[in-house]
Design a protein around this motif. Structure first.
Motif, mmCIF file in Angstrom:
data_model
loop_
_atom_site.group_PDB
_atom_site.id
_atom_site.type_symbol
_atom_site.label_atom_id
_atom_site.label_comp_id
_atom_site.label_asym_id
_atom_site.label_seq_id
_atom_site.Cartn_x
_atom_site.Cartn_y
_atom_site.Cartn_z
ATOM 1 N N MET A 121 0.818 -1.203 0.000
ATOM 2 C CA MET A 121 0.000 0.000 0.000
ATOM 3 C C MET A 121 0.857 1.261 0.000
ATOM 4 N N LEU A 122 1.960 1.214 0.718
ATOM 5 C CA LEU A 122 2.877 2.362 0.714
ATOM 6 C C LEU A 122 3.500 2.552 -0.671
ATOM 7 N N ALA A 123 3.795 1.443 -1.331
ATOM 8 C CA ALA A 123 4.339 1.524 -2.693
ATOM 9 C C ALA A 123 3.314 2.126 -3.649
ATOM 10 N N LEU A 124 2.058 1.746 -3.486
ATOM 11 C CA LEU A 124 0.997 2.304 -4.329
ATOM 12 C C LEU A 124 0.823 3.800 -4.056
ATOM 13 N N LYS A 125 0.974 4.196 -2.812
ATOM 14 C CA LYS A 125 0.877 5.613 -2.470
ATOM 15 C C LYS A 125 1.933 6.421 -3.217
ATOM 16 N N LYS A 126 3.127 5.878 -3.306
ATOM 17 C CA LYS A 126 4.206 6.559 -4.022
ATOM 18 C C LYS A 126 3.892 6.657 -5.511
ATOM 19 N N ILE A 127 3.396 5.562 -6.094
ATOM 20 C CA ILE A 127 3.038 5.565 -7.509
ATOM 21 C C ILE A 127 1.949 6.608 -7.778
ATOM 22 N N ALA A 128 0.961 6.659 -6.905
ATOM 23 C CA ALA A 128 -0.138 7.612 -7.074
ATOM 24 C C ALA A 128 0.374 9.046 -7.051
ATOM 25 N N GLU A 129 1.289 9.334 -6.152
ATOM 26 C CA GLU A 129 1.845 10.679 -6.062
ATOM 27 C C GLU A 129 2.637 11.032 -7.317
ATOM 28 N N GLU A 130 3.407 10.077 -7.810
ATOM 29 C CA GLU A 130 4.230 10.318 -8.994
ATOM 30 C C GLU A 130 3.388 10.538 -10.248
ATOM 31 N N GLU A 131 2.244 9.874 -10.330
ATOM 32 C CA GLU A 131 1.414 9.926 -11.536
ATOM 33 C C GLU A 131 0.212 10.861 -11.407
ATOM 34 N N ASN A 132 0.138 11.618 -10.325
ATOM 35 C CA ASN A 132 -0.987 12.519 -10.055
ATOM 36 C C ASN A 132 -2.320 11.766 -10.097
ATOM 37 N N LEU A 133 -2.363 10.660 -9.373
ATOM 38 C CA LEU A 133 -3.577 9.877 -9.216
ATOM 39 C C LEU A 133 -4.022 9.963 -7.752
ATOM 40 N N LEU A 134 -5.309 9.916 -7.512
ATOM 41 C CA LEU A 134 -5.770 9.881 -6.130
ATOM 42 C C LEU A 134 -5.768 8.434 -5.651
ATOM 43 N N LEU A 135 -5.156 8.202 -4.504
ATOM 44 C CA LEU A 135 -5.136 6.870 -3.921
ATOM 45 C C LEU A 135 -6.478 6.626 -3.230
ATOM 46 N N THR A 136 -7.190 5.585 -3.653
ATOM 47 C CA THR A 136 -8.575 5.393 -3.210
ATOM 48 C C THR A 136 -8.741 4.264 -2.202
ATOM 49 N N ILE A 137 -7.658 3.839 -1.565
ATOM 50 C CA ILE A 137 -7.775 2.799 -0.539
ATOM 51 C C ILE A 137 -8.756 3.269 0.532
ATOM 52 N N THR A 138 -9.705 2.389 0.901
ATOM 53 C CA THR A 138 -10.761 2.811 1.822
ATOM 54 C C THR A 138 -10.297 2.682 3.274
ATOM 55 N N ALA A 139 -9.412 3.599 3.653
ATOM 56 C CA ALA A 139 -8.881 3.671 5.019
ATOM 57 C C ALA A 139 -8.499 5.116 5.304
ATOM 58 N N TYR A 140 -8.699 5.536 6.538
ATOM 59 C CA TYR A 140 -8.304 6.892 6.925
ATOM 60 C C TYR A 140 -6.809 7.095 6.769
ATOM 61 N N ALA A 141 -6.034 6.029 6.915
ATOM 62 C CA ALA A 141 -4.583 6.127 6.793
ATOM 63 C C ALA A 141 -4.152 6.562 5.394
ATOM 64 N N PHE A 142 -4.976 6.286 4.383
ATOM 65 C CA PHE A 142 -4.609 6.586 3.004
ATOM 66 C C PHE A 142 -5.575 7.529 2.296
ATOM 67 N N ASN A 143 -6.815 7.559 2.716
ATOM 68 C CA ASN A 143 -7.836 8.329 1.998
ATOM 69 C C ASN A 143 -8.786 8.989 2.996
ATOM 70 N N PRO A 144 -8.268 9.885 3.839
ATOM 71 C CA PRO A 144 -9.099 10.462 4.915
ATOM 72 C C PRO A 144 -10.294 11.265 4.412
ATOM 73 N N GLU A 145 -10.125 11.999 3.314
ATOM 74 C CA GLU A 145 -11.247 12.785 2.800
ATOM 75 C C GLU A 145 -12.349 11.885 2.258
ATOM 76 N N GLY A 146 -11.953 10.851 1.537
ATOM 77 C CA GLY A 146 -12.939 9.927 1.000
ATOM 78 C C GLY A 146 -13.708 9.194 2.090
ATOM 79 N N MET A 147 -13.006 8.815 3.159
ATOM 80 C CA MET A 147 -13.647 8.057 4.235
ATOM 81 C C MET A 147 -14.737 8.852 4.944
ATOM 82 N N LYS A 148 -14.689 10.154 4.831
ATOM 83 C CA LYS A 148 -15.733 10.975 5.463
ATOM 84 C C LYS A 148 -17.118 10.631 4.934
#
Length: 341
Positions: A121-148
């Motif tokens: 998941m941390l590796a995917l977070k890095k890829i998302a940042e590099e490619e300007n993608l939003l990481l959509t993992i359904t957890a506050y640790a990775f997607n706090p705004e979405g989890m709201k």
């Protein structure tokens, strides 16, 4: 479409459905079910998907990148399509075929994965940042705004003022945390109960005091969506459970599957095994006396039974009958079910 005004597809505001037959048989006055299986793609994750795609649009992301055992993938794919955002989904290779099939129509790139642990998941977070993608993992640790988006589950339950307990099937912990936040915001004093598979229960075991931290070495449960040995929101989930004076309950896979059938046959409600597991947790607590007849519990039924049909694979009939035999078979069936003439 990619306009924020048009993203909603009717998610949320699901009803509290009474379970009168089970309540009577279990010696309860009332049992309620939060019918999250009525959301557009069949699970509570539609709530998260909508707020996630709103965030992606506000940030100007090129698309989205996520992980899923099925429900989250279908939700993100549907709302991503509605937002006009392309998606890439890393999906657990053992995900139920029905969940995978429900994602295919949306045209996202699906990448089967043998495992999706914390390092992945941390590796995917890095890829998302590099490619300007939003990481959509359904957890506050990775997607706090979405989890709201899932916090509205607790807010909606809190409007039913007499609720005493809220039972939640728990994998990564995000749903439990979101519901607890919503309950508190709505002024509810309901206890938050974490239901986990016996063979994958790091959060429940931590609350019980049998382990110090919510992580374990392996998970062998076959209940889809609850197979996280290292839940990303585990610590936060433990905090919310304790703050509500709640607890954890462990349920075997076999008991959850049995309850899936019982709920369908007694109440006409067909849910995924994970949802049935939470109801099993309530049943166990009623039997042990932790929940009494005067309490008014709610079980969050997270997804439709059509999401995972593994136990109900169709088989060709081994024998066939003619119309002359039907009447006899009907009488025999009614007799075995105790239906009087």
């Amino acid at each position: 479409m990619n306009t924020t005004e048009n993203l909603s597809m009717g998610e949320g505001n699901t009803p509290l459905v009474s379970l009168p037959t089970l309540a009577r048989k279990w010696g309860m006055q009332k049992i309620w079910a939060k019918a999250e299986y009525l959301n557009p793609t069949g699970s509570y994750k539609d709530r998260i998907a909508r707020t996630t795609m709103l965030e992606a649009l506000s940030q100007g992301c090129r698309g989205w990148l996520g992980t899923s055992s099925g429900n989250g993938g279908a939700a993100m794919s549907a709302y991503g399509a509605r937002a006009g955002l392309p998606g890439i989904l890393c999906i657990i290779a053992t995900a139920p075929a029905e969940k995978v099939a429900s994602i295919k129509p949306y045209g996202v790139l699906m990448i089967p994965m043998l495992d999706l642990g914390p390092s992945d998941m941390l590796a995917l977070k890095k890829i998302a940042e590099e490619e300007n993608l939003l990481l959509t993992i359904t957890a506050y640790a990775f997607n706090p705004e979405g989890m709201k988006g899932a916090e509205s589950i607790g807010e909606e339950i809190s409007t039913h003022g007499s609720v005493s307990h809220v039972y939640l099937p728990t994998g990564g912990g995000g749903l439990l945390v979101a519901t607890a936040i919503g309950l508190a915001r709505g002024g509810s004093a309901a206890k938050v109960i974490c239901a986990q598979p016996d063979e994958c229960s790091p959060i429940a075991q931590t609350v019980m005091g049998t382990i110090a931290q919510p992580n374990i070495s392996t998970c062998t449960t076959k209940i889809s969506g609850l197979q996280l040995a290292n839940p990303p929101d585990g610590d936060l989930a433990v905090e919310k459970i304790n703050a509500s004076n709640g607890w954890g309950v462990r349920v075997t896979d076999e008991a959850a599957w049995q309850m899936q059938d019982i709920l369908a046959r007694e109440e006409g409600v067909f849910v995924e095994p994970a949802a049935a597991l939470a109801l099993t947790g309530l049943y166990q607590d009623i039997q042990s006396g932790k929940v009494t007849s005067s309490d008014e519990p709610v079980v969050v039924l997270t997804g439709s039974g059509l999401k995972d049909m593994t136990r109900y694979k169709p088989t060709s009939p081994s024998i066939s009958f003619d119309i002359g035999q039907v009447g006899k078979l009907v009488k025999e069936s009614l007799s075995t079910k105790g239906v009087s003439e």
